[in-house]
Design a protein around this motif. Structure first.
Motif, PDB file in Angstrom:
ATOM      1  N   ARG A 132       0.467  -1.305  -0.032  1.00 32.77           N
ATOM      2  CA  ARG A 132      -0.160  -0.051   0.141  1.00 32.77           C
ATOM      3  C   ARG A 132       0.900   1.345   0.080  1.00 32.77           C
ATOM      4  NH1 ARG A 132      -4.779   0.427   3.308  1.00 32.77           N
ATOM      5  NH2 ARG A 132      -3.450   1.486   4.795  1.00 32.77           N
ATOM      6  N   GLY A 133       2.131   1.122  -0.510  1.00 28.77           N
ATOM      7  CA  GLY A 133       2.784   2.543  -0.496  1.00 28.77           C
ATOM      8  C   GLY A 133       2.545   3.645  -1.175  1.00 28.77           C
ATOM      9  N   PRO A 134       2.187   3.464  -2.344  1.00 24.74           N
ATOM     10  CA  PRO A 134       1.605   4.273  -3.379  1.00 24.74           C
ATOM     11  C   PRO A 134       0.415   4.741  -2.863  1.00 24.74           C
ATOM     12  CG  PRO A 134       2.642   2.681  -4.899  1.00 24.74           C
ATOM     13  CD  PRO A 134       2.548   2.080  -3.351  1.00 24.74           C
ATOM     14  N   LEU A 135      -0.708   3.984  -2.331  1.00 21.31           N
ATOM     15  CA  LEU A 135      -1.847   4.460  -1.739  1.00 21.31           C
ATOM     16  C   LEU A 135      -1.556   5.503  -0.430  1.00 21.31           C
ATOM     17  CD1 LEU A 135      -5.082   4.164  -1.763  1.00 21.31           C
ATOM     18  CD2 LEU A 135      -4.691   2.462  -0.111  1.00 21.31           C
ATOM     19  N   ALA A 162       3.874  15.061 -11.803  1.00 17.61           N
ATOM     20  CA  ALA A 162       5.109  14.480 -12.907  1.00 17.61           C
ATOM     21  C   ALA A 162       5.355  12.858 -12.419  1.00 17.61           C
ATOM     22  CB  ALA A 162       6.415  15.456 -12.565  1.00 17.61           C
ATOM     23  N   LEU A 163       4.779  12.401 -11.711  1.00 16.75           N
ATOM     24  CA  LEU A 163       4.948  10.850 -11.526  1.00 16.75           C
ATOM     25  C   LEU A 163       4.126  10.121 -12.133  1.00 16.75           C
ATOM     26  CD1 LEU A 163       5.129  10.767  -7.371  1.00 16.75           C
ATOM     27  CD2 LEU A 163       7.120  10.457  -8.974  1.00 16.75           C
ATOM     28  N   PRO A 164       4.517   8.744 -12.688  1.00 13.66           N
ATOM     29  CA  PRO A 164       3.724   7.842 -13.432  1.00 13.66           C
ATOM     30  C   PRO A 164       2.518   7.395 -12.703  1.00 13.66           C
ATOM     31  CG  PRO A 164       5.745   6.962 -12.720  1.00 13.66           C
ATOM     32  CD  PRO A 164       6.017   8.215 -12.433  1.00 13.66           C
ATOM     33  N   ALA A 165       1.649   6.947 -13.276  1.00 13.64           N
ATOM     34  CA  ALA A 165       0.211   6.712 -12.487  1.00 13.64           C
ATOM     35  C   ALA A 165       0.483   5.567 -11.630  1.00 13.64           C
ATOM     36  CB  ALA A 165      -0.869   6.306 -13.517  1.00 13.64           C
ATOM     37  N   TRP A 166       1.133   4.663 -11.808  1.00 21.01           N
ATOM     38  CA  TRP A 166       1.359   3.657 -10.748  1.00 21.01           C
ATOM     39  C   TRP A 166       2.060   4.010  -9.535  1.00 21.01           C
ATOM     40  CZ3 TRP A 166       5.774   2.174  -8.140  1.00 21.01           C
ATOM     41  CH2 TRP A 166       6.882   2.751  -8.604  1.00 21.01           C
ATOM     42  N   ALA A 167       2.842   5.284  -9.402  1.00 17.70           N
ATOM     43  CA  ALA A 167       3.220   5.785  -8.289  1.00 17.70           C
ATOM     44  C   ALA A 167       2.391   6.621  -7.453  1.00 17.70           C
ATOM     45  CB  ALA A 167       4.565   6.406  -8.592  1.00 17.70           C
ATOM     46  N   ARG A 168       1.230   7.016  -8.164  1.00 20.27           N
ATOM     47  CA  ARG A 168       0.074   7.787  -7.484  1.00 20.27           C
ATOM     48  C   ARG A 168      -0.827   6.996  -7.360  1.00 20.27           C
ATOM     49  NH1 ARG A 168       1.082  11.016 -12.416  1.00 20.27           N
ATOM     50  NH2 ARG A 168      -0.895  10.526 -12.998  1.00 20.27           N
ATOM     51  N   ALA A 169      -0.802   5.493  -7.235  1.00 15.37           N
ATOM     52  CA  ALA A 169      -1.950   4.665  -7.032  1.00 15.37           C
ATOM     53  C   ALA A 169      -3.144   4.989  -8.149  1.00 15.37           C
ATOM     54  CB  ALA A 169      -2.290   4.888  -5.570  1.00 15.37           C
ATOM     55  N   GLU A 170      -2.932   5.132  -9.125  1.00 16.41           N
ATOM     56  CA  GLU A 170      -3.776   5.419 -10.197  1.00 16.41           C
ATOM     57  C   GLU A 170      -3.650   4.246 -11.307  1.00 16.41           C
ATOM     58  OE1 GLU A 170      -3.217   9.115 -11.818  1.00 16.41           O
ATOM     59  OE2 GLU A 170      -4.048  10.283  -9.841  1.00 16.41           O
ATOM     60  N   ALA A 171      -2.739   3.169 -11.069  1.00 18.03           N
ATOM     61  CA  ALA A 171      -2.665   2.290 -11.950  1.00 18.03           C
ATOM     62  C   ALA A 171      -1.876   1.003 -11.290  1.00 18.03           C
ATOM     63  CB  ALA A 171      -1.851   2.725 -13.230  1.00 18.03           C
ATOM     64  N   VAL A 260      11.751   7.027  -9.420  1.00 17.81           N
ATOM     65  CA  VAL A 260      10.438   7.245  -9.489  1.00 17.81           C
ATOM     66  C   VAL A 260       9.933   7.047  -7.612  1.00 17.81           C
ATOM     67  CG1 VAL A 260       8.153   6.309  -9.776  1.00 17.81           C
ATOM     68  CG2 VAL A 260       9.710   6.872 -11.775  1.00 17.81           C
ATOM     69  N   PRO A 261      10.351   5.677  -7.196  1.00 22.31           N
ATOM     70  CA  PRO A 261       9.709   5.680  -5.739  1.00 22.31           C
ATOM     71  C   PRO A 261      10.218   6.683  -4.721  1.00 22.31           C
ATOM     72  CG  PRO A 261      10.194   3.515  -6.684  1.00 22.31           C
ATOM     73  CD  PRO A 261      10.844   4.520  -7.603  1.00 22.31           C
ATOM     74  N   ALA A 262      11.801   7.011  -4.969  1.00 20.98           N
ATOM     75  CA  ALA A 262      12.348   7.961  -3.881  1.00 20.98           C
ATOM     76  C   ALA A 262      11.507   9.570  -4.355  1.00 20.98           C
ATOM     77  CB  ALA A 262      13.606   8.149  -4.401  1.00 20.98           C
ATOM     78  N   ARG A 263      11.165   9.798  -5.559  1.00 19.63           N
ATOM     79  CA  ARG A 263      10.388  11.043  -5.855  1.00 19.63           C
ATOM     80  C   ARG A 263       9.159  10.997  -5.063  1.00 19.63           C
ATOM     81  NH1 ARG A 263      12.237  14.070 -10.254  1.00 19.63           N
ATOM     82  NH2 ARG A 263      14.394  13.157 -11.214  1.00 19.63           N
ATOM     83  N   ALA A 264       8.431   9.742  -5.397  1.00 17.31           N
ATOM     84  CA  ALA A 264       7.123   9.593  -4.549  1.00 17.31           C
ATOM     85  C   ALA A 264       7.212   9.891  -3.172  1.00 17.31           C
ATOM     86  CB  ALA A 264       6.444   8.386  -4.974  1.00 17.31           C
ATOM     87  N   LEU A 265       8.285   9.330  -2.456  1.00 15.26           N
ATOM     88  CA  LEU A 265       8.248   9.211  -1.027  1.00 15.26           C
ATOM     89  C   LEU A 265       8.538  10.795  -0.632  1.00 15.26           C
ATOM     90  CD1 LEU A 265       7.861   7.249   1.056  1.00 15.26           C
ATOM     91  CD2 LEU A 265       8.014   6.274  -1.143  1.00 15.26           C
ATOM     92  N   THR A 266       9.626  11.388  -1.572  1.00 14.32           N
ATOM     93  CA  THR A 266       9.679  12.984  -1.221  1.00 14.32           C
ATOM     94  C   THR A 266       8.204  13.761  -1.161  1.00 14.32           C
ATOM     95  OG1 THR A 266      11.740  12.670  -2.222  1.00 14.32           O
ATOM     96  CG2 THR A 266      10.904  14.872  -2.089  1.00 14.32           C
ATOM     97  N   VAL A 267       7.433  13.482  -2.180  1.00 16.30           N
ATOM     98  CA  VAL A 267       6.361  14.133  -2.234  1.00 16.30           C
ATOM     99  C   VAL A 267       5.470  14.049  -0.989  1.00 16.30           C
ATOM    100  CG1 VAL A 267       3.994  14.532  -3.640  1.00 16.30           C
ATOM    101  CG2 VAL A 267       6.420  14.335  -4.697  1.00 16.30           C
ATOM    102  N   GLN A 268       5.342  12.595  -0.629  1.00 16.49           N
ATOM    103  CA  GLN A 268       4.467  12.170   0.483  1.00 16.49           C
ATOM    104  C   GLN A 268       4.987  12.824   1.597  1.00 16.49           C
ATOM    105  OE1 GLN A 268       3.971   7.911   1.328  1.00 16.49           O
ATOM    106  NE2 GLN A 268       4.367   8.154   3.205  1.00 16.49           N
ATOM    107  N   THR A 269       6.350  12.927   1.729  1.00 18.50           N
ATOM    108  CA  THR A 269       6.926  13.406   3.141  1.00 18.50           C
ATOM    109  C   THR A 269       6.677  14.963   2.997  1.00 18.50           C
ATOM    110  OG1 THR A 269       8.831  11.880   3.269  1.00 18.50           O
ATOM    111  CG2 THR A 269       9.030  13.864   4.358  1.00 18.50           C
ATOM    112  N   ALA A 270       7.028  15.683   1.917  1.00 17.06           N
ATOM    113  CA  ALA A 270       6.561  17.265   2.071  1.00 17.06           C
ATOM    114  C   ALA A 270       4.914  17.424   2.092  1.00 17.06           C
ATOM    115  CB  ALA A 270       6.911  17.513   0.555  1.00 17.06           C
ATOM    116  N   ALA A 271       4.233  16.541   1.547  1.00 20.23           N
ATOM    117  CA  ALA A 271       2.788  16.831   1.907  1.00 20.23           C
ATOM    118  C   ALA A 271       2.464  16.634   3.062  1.00 20.23           C
ATOM    119  CB  ALA A 271       2.066  15.788   0.884  1.00 20.23           C
ATOM    120  N   ARG A 272       2.900  15.671   3.874  1.00 16.57           N
ATOM    121  CA  ARG A 272       2.572  15.473   5.275  1.00 16.57           C
ATOM    122  C   ARG A 272       3.445  16.935   5.988  1.00 16.57           C
ATOM    123  NH1 ARG A 272       4.087   9.165   6.443  1.00 16.57           N
ATOM    124  NH2 ARG A 272       1.897   8.233   5.797  1.00 16.57           N
TER     125      ARG A 272
END
Length: 307
Positions: A132-135, A162-171, A260-272
């Motif tokens: 459930r990481g992307p979610l 800018a992330l691919p759909a799978w990293a945004r839990a959309e695919a 891609v995973p590192a970018r996604a976790l950077t966004v998650q951390t920044a959003a929080r």
């Protein structure tokens, strides 16, 4: 609400710690976590966790079973099936010593990497859902949308887009090939027996099949943002490779797998971080600003990732 579950959960952990009754007064209760997605209470050597409302019992039971079946990787639960408490799934665990955040030089990076490598090579049970990481990242971004406008939000959301759909839990993930933790950070390790035993992973809520590089992404993101020293990142990466972890190539540049995973976790951390600062009515601190700045750089240089 977490406040509603806390007294009942405290009573449950006392009963679990003293199944024959008595003895409660010798062990003070301690609230280890109190959040909407989980409340954790300790009594003596026993810990109880009330998991997020709406947790799918079937999927969660599979995840709990993995912890029981891999005691060399996960802290094993005291009971093989979750209990029900006011509609919440509750699990019981032995107490383990957590990583001390005040001694970063002693952080068990090699142990964390080795445990991940072993997990990524372990067999997965039939029917296990996706990790459930992307979610979790998507939910952090949803919470950012829900707060009042903030100057940092635009950069964070642009990096997310800018992330691919799978990293945004959309695919679906393009390569759901390994058993993955889904939310790895140093707070997910404990020593058991307390203080003397080996390091073990905890928290199976996000466990599932997925891209193993995701489990390396938080330390990779910290390194990329300048928050994790290069030598600590090198220790972590080398230990993972030595243990045969499949998330990155055994030699050479790891970043094509990690990017891609590192970018996604950077966004998650920044959003929080932004949501937390808004709730507290304060400016971003130095660490929070670093991950927001990283999002701004990501948004400028990598719009093609979403293609």
């Amino acid at each position: 609400m977490t406040a509603d579950i806390l007294p009942a959960l405290t009573a449950e952990v006392r009963r679990a710690a003293h199944p024959r009754g008595g003895g409660c007064g010798h062990h003070p209760d301690a609230v280890l976590a109190e959040r909407e997605d989980g409340t954790v209470v300790r009594h003596g050597d026993t810990v109880a966790k009330a998991h997020a409302p709406g947790t799918d019992l079937g999927e969660f039971s599979l995840r709990l079973g993995i912890a029981a079946d891999l005691p060399e990787i996960f802290l094993a639960p005291l009971r093989s099936t979750p209990a029900d408490l006011h509609g919440r799934s509750v699990t019981f665990w032995p107490y383990g010593t957590a990583v001390d955040p005040d001694t970063p030089d002693a952080a068990p990076w090699e142990a964390a990497a080795t445990l991940l490598a072993r997990l990524h090579q372990a067999p997965a049970p039939t029917g296990l859902p996706a990790m459930r990481g992307p979610l979790k990242a998507a939910r952090a971004v949803q919470r950012l949308h829900a707060v009042r406008p903030h100057p940092a939000a635009a950069s964070v959301l642009a990096a997310w887009a800018a992330l691919p759909a799978w990293a945004r839990a959309e695919a679906p993930m393009p390569s759901a090939r390994s058993l993955c933790h889904g939310d790895l950070h140093l707070g997910q390790l404990v020593r058991h027996p307390a203080d003397t035993g080996p390091w073990l992973l905890i928290d199976v809520d996000d466990l599932g099949l997925g891209e193993p590089a995701w489990d390396l992404a938080r330390p990779a993101a910290w390194y990329g943002c300048g928050l994790l020293p290069p030598d600590e990142w090198a220790r972590f990466l080398a230990a993972y490779r030595r243990a045969g972890g499949p998330g990155v190539p055994a030699t050479g540049d790891p970043w094509p797998a990690l990017d891609v995973p590192a970018r996604a976790l950077t966004v998650q951390t920044a959003a929080r971080a932004v949501v937390k600062s808004v709730a507290a009515g304060r400016a971003l601190d130095e660490v929070e600003q670093a991950v927001v700045d990283a999002c701004a750089r990501m948004a400028r240089i990598s719009p093609q990732l979403a293609q």
